[in-house]
Design an enzyme around this catalytic site. Structure first.
Site, PDB file in Angstrom:
ATOM      1  N   ARG A 247       0.877  -1.174   0.000  1.00  0.00           N
ATOM      2  CA  ARG A 247       0.000   0.000   0.000  1.00  0.00           C
ATOM      3  C   ARG A 247       0.915   1.225   0.000  1.00  0.00           C
ATOM      4  O   ARG A 247       2.092   1.147   0.352  1.00  0.00           O
ATOM      5  CB  ARG A 247      -0.880   0.001   1.231  1.00  0.00           C
ATOM      6  CG  ARG A 247      -1.874  -1.169   1.247  1.00  0.00           C
ATOM      7  CD  ARG A 247      -3.143  -0.752   1.944  1.00  0.00           C
ATOM      8  NE  ARG A 247      -4.021  -1.895   2.184  1.00  0.00           N
ATOM      9  CZ  ARG A 247      -4.933  -2.302   1.327  1.00  0.00           C
ATOM     10  NH1 ARG A 247      -5.087  -1.692   0.163  1.00  0.00           N
ATOM     11  NH2 ARG A 247      -5.716  -3.318   1.611  1.00  0.00           N
ATOM     12  N   ASP A 303     -13.296  -7.376  -1.968  1.00  0.00           N
ATOM     13  CA  ASP A 303     -14.487  -6.631  -1.548  1.00  0.00           C
ATOM     14  C   ASP A 303     -15.563  -6.554  -2.637  1.00  0.00           C
ATOM     15  O   ASP A 303     -16.704  -6.230  -2.357  1.00  0.00           O
ATOM     16  CB  ASP A 303     -14.104  -5.202  -1.143  1.00  0.00           C
ATOM     17  CG  ASP A 303     -13.266  -5.175   0.122  1.00  0.00           C
ATOM     18  OD1 ASP A 303     -13.066  -6.249   0.718  1.00  0.00           O
ATOM     19  OD2 ASP A 303     -12.805  -4.087   0.505  1.00  0.00           O
ATOM     20  N   MET A 347     -13.982  -9.266   5.925  1.00  0.00           N
ATOM     21  CA  MET A 347     -13.489  -8.009   5.350  1.00  0.00           C
ATOM     22  C   MET A 347     -14.589  -7.280   4.592  1.00  0.00           C
ATOM     23  O   MET A 347     -15.595  -7.885   4.209  1.00  0.00           O
ATOM     24  CB  MET A 347     -12.306  -8.298   4.441  1.00  0.00           C
ATOM     25  CG  MET A 347     -11.041  -8.509   5.244  1.00  0.00           C
ATOM     26  SD  MET A 347      -9.598  -8.452   4.200  1.00  0.00           S
ATOM     27  CE  MET A 347      -8.320  -8.611   5.429  1.00  0.00           C
ATOM     28  N   ILE A 458      -8.974 -15.763   4.794  1.00  0.00           N
ATOM     29  CA  ILE A 458      -9.869 -15.700   3.632  1.00  0.00           C
ATOM     30  C   ILE A 458      -9.186 -15.031   2.445  1.00  0.00           C
ATOM     31  O   ILE A 458      -9.330 -15.447   1.301  1.00  0.00           O
ATOM     32  CB  ILE A 458     -11.158 -14.967   4.049  1.00  0.00           C
ATOM     33  CG1 ILE A 458     -12.012 -15.937   4.853  1.00  0.00           C
ATOM     34  CG2 ILE A 458     -11.936 -14.419   2.854  1.00  0.00           C
ATOM     35  CD1 ILE A 458     -13.129 -15.302   5.573  1.00  0.00           C
TER      36      ILE A 458
END
Ligand SMILES: Nc1ncnc2c1ncn2[C@@H]1O[C@H](COP(=O)(O)OP(=O)(O)O)[C@@H](O)[C@H]1O
Ligand SMILES: O=P(O)(O)OC[C@H]1O[C@](O)(COP(=O)(O)O)[C@@H](O)[C@@H]1O
Length: 550
Positions: A247, A303, A347, A458
């Protein structure tokens, strides 16, 4: 007297016989009329079927499809989401025909008109189907007659796939691949298939793997790796990314300097909406500096919050991996007395797609909490009294909560991570303590709460079969797109077809959210039977549907 009795008996017998005859006659008549009715119905149906067959046949003969023409429905305006093409700025480097290099036994990327092994397209290619630049995929497949004489409009996407003409000479291509942002199942599948497609299918000169995300373009300690089919052969069996990711970190000047230094003319960027914003900046800078470089994004995030596409790769694997966490929570909740409650945190920073899809597919979840729906703790619609009722009914309860849920209770965090994403408060622990408190107050036995946080388990698993297949399609179409000269685009599945999407349109509405008034949430409510705490719709607000399940 006896005679009279005999007469009575015979009269009764006669009456009974008459009655049964009448009943029999009635039944026979009824059956007959029912039979007649039935055969009439069958005849009408047969007539209709034969009329339909005749009509269908004549339509097909006229080159039209079968079925009934809807006179009140037509699609009048179609707006194409155009993708930039390097051909508008640079002359094509290649005049030959797009052939599958690994099939072209006799001539490899020459400008000869045909290859001896070409069979299907009849125009010298080895591809069974080449996609024309004018083929589009209609975005809005759901249509109804426009109200008040209005027009029906839709956008359309450029269809992905191998093109007849290439912009780049494949043997002169040096490509670079970079993975950015959080991990996601399938990253290695994409890296592997990009490498194999570039080298096996097109015969590219070189493929470089950039290490550690965007920072890898300028971090000396992370030198790029040359990728070959041998090196990437087994990486798809592992989760994570062979190249590493990070990131934060994006430096346009240093990135462009790297592209120049290594003579890179194709850049493949795998990442979410933030990564795509960066990819488009690189494309813009290359255009500004008149560099003949194609840039393509491949949308990644568990996501599933990249807008417009049917789903992002890794999402399906993440939902699948969440199942065992939910089962663990159910076992713990049902076996630990008294009043067992299992909480699973999944998440989902701003979108609850993983949580709702995991809840719906598991069928074991009693309460699902997501960022899009405010959490109400107590009162008529409160989730705590609801849990108490559910525990009374079945002895235990299972809760799934997305990490971004409950901001309205915990307050918005001001801290951010290296990429500028909001850091999230600990909703799982907060819920655990609120459930314990509530049960202590309202039940003499209290509750036994077990908290499961499988987040990274996950996200770091290998891709399942569905995602592996999807990653393969994404990678191949990314290469087809860049080789043909398209740039500044992303690839994705839209209405189950592979398309090229201009990055600015893709990121304009990303990250997307689950519609609090859509059918996905409605399905969750129907399964969990939890109180609906979605904010009421504002006057004039229109229901839109989450693209994954309509
Ligand atoms: N607007 C932007 N312009 C350029 N780079 C960006 C932008 N937003 C994010 N990035 C970079 O993209 C990378 C991944 O971003 P991040 O938000 O962590 O993940 P994702 O791409 O999955 O949303 C990071 O290196 C970050 O610095
Ligand atoms: O702890 P990390 O690595 O920052 O990742 C957490 C975040 O990663 C995500 O999986 C999303 O990551 P991306 O936006 O990079 O796809 C979120 O669900 C989660 O909030």
């Amino acid at each position: 007297m006896d005679k009279l009795k005999g007469l009575n008996t015979s009269l009764a017998v006669t009456a009974a016989v008459c009655a049964s005859t009448a009943l029999l006659t009635y039944i026979i008549c009824n059956l007959r009329s029912r039979d007649e009715e039935q055969s009439q119905r069958s005849a009408t149906a047969a007539k209709r079927a034969s009329e339909r067959t005749v009509k269908d046949k004549s339509q097909v003969q006229e080159g039209k499809p079968k079925g009934t023409l809807l006179n009140d429905l037509s699609l009048q305006e179609i707006y194409l989401w155009e993708v930039e093409h390097l051909g508008a700025h640079f002359k094509s480097e290649f005049t030959g025909m797009n052939k599958m290099k690994n099939q072209s036994a006799y001539s490899e990327y020459t400008s000869e008109p045909s290859s001896p092994v070409a069979v299907s397209t009849g125009d010298g290619s080895d591809y069974n189907k080449l996609i024309s630049n004018h083929e589009v995929i209609i975005a809005d497949i759901k249509q109804k007659p426009a109200a008040g004489g209005g027009v029906n409009r839709t956008r359309a996407y450029v269809r992905a796939g191998p093109r007849k003409h290439l912009h780049f000479n494949p043997s002169g291509v040096t490509a670079a691949i970079v993975t950015c942002g959080g991990l996601c199942p399938g990253l290695n599948n994409v890296i592997r298939e990009l490498t194999n497609t570039l080298i096996h299918l097109y015969g590219a000169k070189k493929v470089l793997g950039i290490r550690g995300g965007y920072a890898g373009f300028y971090t000396d300690a992370w030198q790029p790796i040359e990728l070959t089919p041998e090196i990437v052969n087994n990486i798809h069996h592992e989760g994570g990314t062979f190249l590493g990711s990070s990131r934060g970190g994006f430096d346009i000047d240093k990135t462009v300097a790297f592209l120049k230094k290594h003579k890179i003319n194709q850049l493949y960027v795998i990442g979410g909406d933030g990564t795509h914003r960066g990819a488009f900046r690189i494309h813009e800078e290359c255009m500004k500096l008149k560099m003949n470089v194609g840039v393509c994004g491949i949308p990644k995030t568990i996501d599933n919050d990249v807008d417009h596409i049917d789903r992002s790769f890794g999402f399906s694997s993440a939902v699948q991996a969440a199942q065992s966490a939910i089962r663990t929570a159910k076992t713990e909740a049902s076996c630990n007395l008294p009043n067992g409650i299992g909480i699973v945190k999944l998440m989902g920073r701003s979108a609850g797609f993983v949580a709702v899809h995991a809840a719906m597919s598991s069928g074991d979840v009693d309460l699902c909490l997501v960022p899009e729906i405010p959490i109400v703790l107590e009162g008529e619609k409160g989730c705590l009294p609801f849990l108490q009722r559910r525990v009374k009914e079945q002895g235990f309860a299972v809760v799934v909560v997305a990490e971004g849920a409950g901001e309205e209770l915990l307050g918005e965090s001001t801290e951010t991570d290296a990429s500028g994403n909001k850091k999230l408060p600990a909703i799982g622990e907060f819920l655990k303590s609120k459930i314990n408190e509530f049960f202590k107050k309202n039940d003499p036995q209290g509750a036994t709460v077990k908290y499961v946080d499988p987040s990274y388990i996950i996200r770091s698993c290998p891709a399942n079969a569905a995602d592996s297949l999807y990653c393969m399609q994404l990678a191949q179409n990314a290469v087809h797109g860049l080789m043909a000269g398209y740039t500044g685009f992303s690839v994705g599945l839209c209405n189950n077809r592979m398309v090229l999407l201009p990055i600015p349109y893709l990121v304009e509405t990303s990250p997307r959210h689950m519609d609090a008034h859509g059918r996905t949430w409605e399905r969750v409510l129907s399964i969990t039977r939890q109180p609906n705490t979605a904010k009421p719709m504002k006057p004039g607000e229109v229901v839109s549907y989450a693209p994954m399940l309509r």
